[in-house]
Design a protein around this motif. Structure first.
Motif, mmCIF file in Angstrom:
data_model
loop_
_atom_site.group_PDB
_atom_site.id
_atom_site.type_symbol
_atom_site.label_atom_id
_atom_site.label_comp_id
_atom_site.label_asym_id
_atom_site.label_seq_id
_atom_site.Cartn_x
_atom_site.Cartn_y
_atom_site.Cartn_z
ATOM 1 N N LEU A 71 -16.350 -10.289 9.680
ATOM 2 C CA LEU A 71 -15.531 -9.092 9.914
ATOM 3 C C LEU A 71 -14.565 -9.293 11.075
ATOM 4 N N VAL A 72 -15.046 -9.893 12.150
ATOM 5 C CA VAL A 72 -14.181 -10.149 13.314
ATOM 6 C C VAL A 72 -13.038 -11.077 12.918
ATOM 7 N N ALA A 73 -13.333 -12.119 12.167
ATOM 8 C CA ALA A 73 -12.295 -13.050 11.718
ATOM 9 C C ALA A 73 -11.284 -12.341 10.828
ATOM 10 N N HIS A 74 -11.768 -11.500 9.946
ATOM 11 C CA HIS A 74 -10.869 -10.763 9.047
ATOM 12 C C HIS A 74 -9.986 -9.800 9.837
ATOM 13 N N LEU A 75 -10.572 -9.056 10.746
ATOM 14 C CA LEU A 75 -9.800 -8.078 11.526
ATOM 15 C C LEU A 75 -8.709 -8.740 12.352
ATOM 16 N N SER A 76 -8.971 -9.922 12.863
ATOM 17 C CA SER A 76 -7.967 -10.593 13.680
ATOM 18 C C SER A 76 -6.831 -11.160 12.835
ATOM 19 N N SER A 77 -7.043 -11.262 11.520
ATOM 20 C CA SER A 77 -6.018 -11.865 10.665
ATOM 21 C C SER A 77 -5.124 -10.841 9.962
ATOM 22 N N ILE A 78 -5.440 -9.551 10.053
ATOM 23 C CA ILE A 78 -4.639 -8.570 9.318
ATOM 24 C C ILE A 78 -3.533 -7.982 10.186
ATOM 25 N N ASP A 79 -2.479 -7.555 9.531
ATOM 26 C CA ASP A 79 -1.348 -6.901 10.192
ATOM 27 C C ASP A 79 -1.649 -5.404 10.217
ATOM 28 N N LYS A 80 -2.138 -4.931 11.344
ATOM 29 C CA LYS A 80 -2.586 -3.544 11.457
ATOM 30 C C LYS A 80 -1.457 -2.542 11.223
ATOM 31 N N LYS A 81 -0.250 -2.864 11.660
ATOM 32 C CA LYS A 81 0.887 -1.963 11.446
ATOM 33 C C LYS A 81 1.216 -1.859 9.965
ATOM 34 N N ALA A 82 1.159 -2.979 9.262
ATOM 35 C CA ALA A 82 1.427 -2.964 7.823
ATOM 36 C C ALA A 82 0.358 -2.166 7.085
ATOM 37 N N VAL A 83 -0.881 -2.298 7.495
ATOM 38 C CA VAL A 83 -1.976 -1.545 6.883
ATOM 39 C C VAL A 83 -1.757 -0.055 7.110
ATOM 40 N N ALA A 84 -1.375 0.325 8.321
ATOM 41 C CA ALA A 84 -1.122 1.737 8.643
ATOM 42 C C ALA A 84 0.035 2.280 7.804
ATOM 43 N N ARG A 85 1.112 1.515 7.676
ATOM 44 C CA ARG A 85 2.258 1.956 6.866
ATOM 45 C C ARG A 85 1.852 2.153 5.407
ATOM 46 N N GLU A 86 1.075 1.224 4.877
ATOM 47 C CA GLU A 86 0.621 1.323 3.493
ATOM 48 C C GLU A 86 -0.274 2.545 3.302
ATOM 49 N N HIS A 87 -1.130 2.815 4.274
ATOM 50 C CA HIS A 87 -2.009 3.979 4.214
ATOM 51 C C HIS A 87 -1.178 5.268 4.145
ATOM 52 N N VAL A 88 -0.179 5.380 5.006
ATOM 53 C CA VAL A 88 0.690 6.560 5.014
ATOM 54 C C VAL A 88 1.439 6.666 3.688
ATOM 55 N N ARG A 89 1.923 5.545 3.168
ATOM 56 C CA ARG A 89 2.630 5.549 1.887
ATOM 57 C C ARG A 89 1.733 6.077 0.772
ATOM 58 N N GLN A 90 0.483 5.628 0.758
ATOM 59 C CA GLN A 90 -0.448 6.076 -0.269
ATOM 60 C C GLN A 90 -0.762 7.569 -0.137
ATOM 61 N N LEU A 91 -0.899 8.045 1.096
ATOM 62 C CA LEU A 91 -1.138 9.467 1.312
ATOM 63 C C LEU A 91 0.034 10.296 0.816
ATOM 64 N N LYS A 92 1.248 9.866 1.105
ATOM 65 C CA LYS A 92 2.440 10.589 0.649
ATOM 66 C C LYS A 92 2.532 10.569 -0.877
ATOM 67 N N ALA A 93 2.167 9.442 -1.479
ATOM 68 C CA ALA A 93 2.211 9.333 -2.937
ATOM 69 C C ALA A 93 1.228 10.309 -3.594
ATOM 70 N N ARG A 94 0.120 10.537 -2.974
ATOM 71 C CA ARG A 94 -0.868 11.495 -3.512
ATOM 72 C C ARG A 94 -0.329 12.913 -3.494
ATOM 73 N N LYS A 95 0.459 13.240 -2.475
ATOM 74 C CA LYS A 95 1.015 14.592 -2.351
ATOM 75 C C LYS A 95 2.130 14.844 -3.345
ATOM 76 N N SER A 96 2.812 13.795 -3.760
ATOM 77 C CA SER A 96 3.937 13.949 -4.699
ATOM 78 C C SER A 96 3.402 14.265 -6.099
ATOM 79 N N PRO A 97 4.093 15.156 -6.814
ATOM 80 C CA PRO A 97 3.626 15.515 -8.178
ATOM 81 C C PRO A 97 3.825 14.416 -9.176
#
Length: 73
Positions: free
Chosen positions: A47-73
């Motif tokens: 888990l530590v190795a995985h966490l250090s290898s991910i782009d946290k900002k990109a993950v956050a942007r994708e999360h927000v994008r998915q949340l917005k997509a759920r709200k759209s009809p």
């Protein structure tokens, strides 16, 4: 189990293994060993190795994008 930290507003009823408070009480009520120590060490390292290898900002942007997509009809 999942534990949300900080101020959050959850819009659905939570199952018993998802908490927003009472983490210590929840942990103290558990006594069955589910993961042996040797496996826990290996899992933690992975888990530590995985966490250090991910782009946290990109993950956050994708999360927000998915949340917005759920709200759209």
């Amino acid at each position: 189990m999942v534990f949300f930290i900080g101020d959050c507003t959850l819009k659905t009823e939570l199952p018993p293994n998802v908490l927003t408070d009472g983490l210590l009480r929840y942990i103290r009520n558990k006594s069955e060993t589910l993961i042996e120590e040797i496996n826990l060490t290996s899992i933690t390292s992975q888990l530590v190795a995985h966490l250090s290898s991910i782009d946290k900002k990109a993950v956050a942007r994708e999360h927000v994008r998915q949340l917005k997509a759920r709200k759209s009809p």
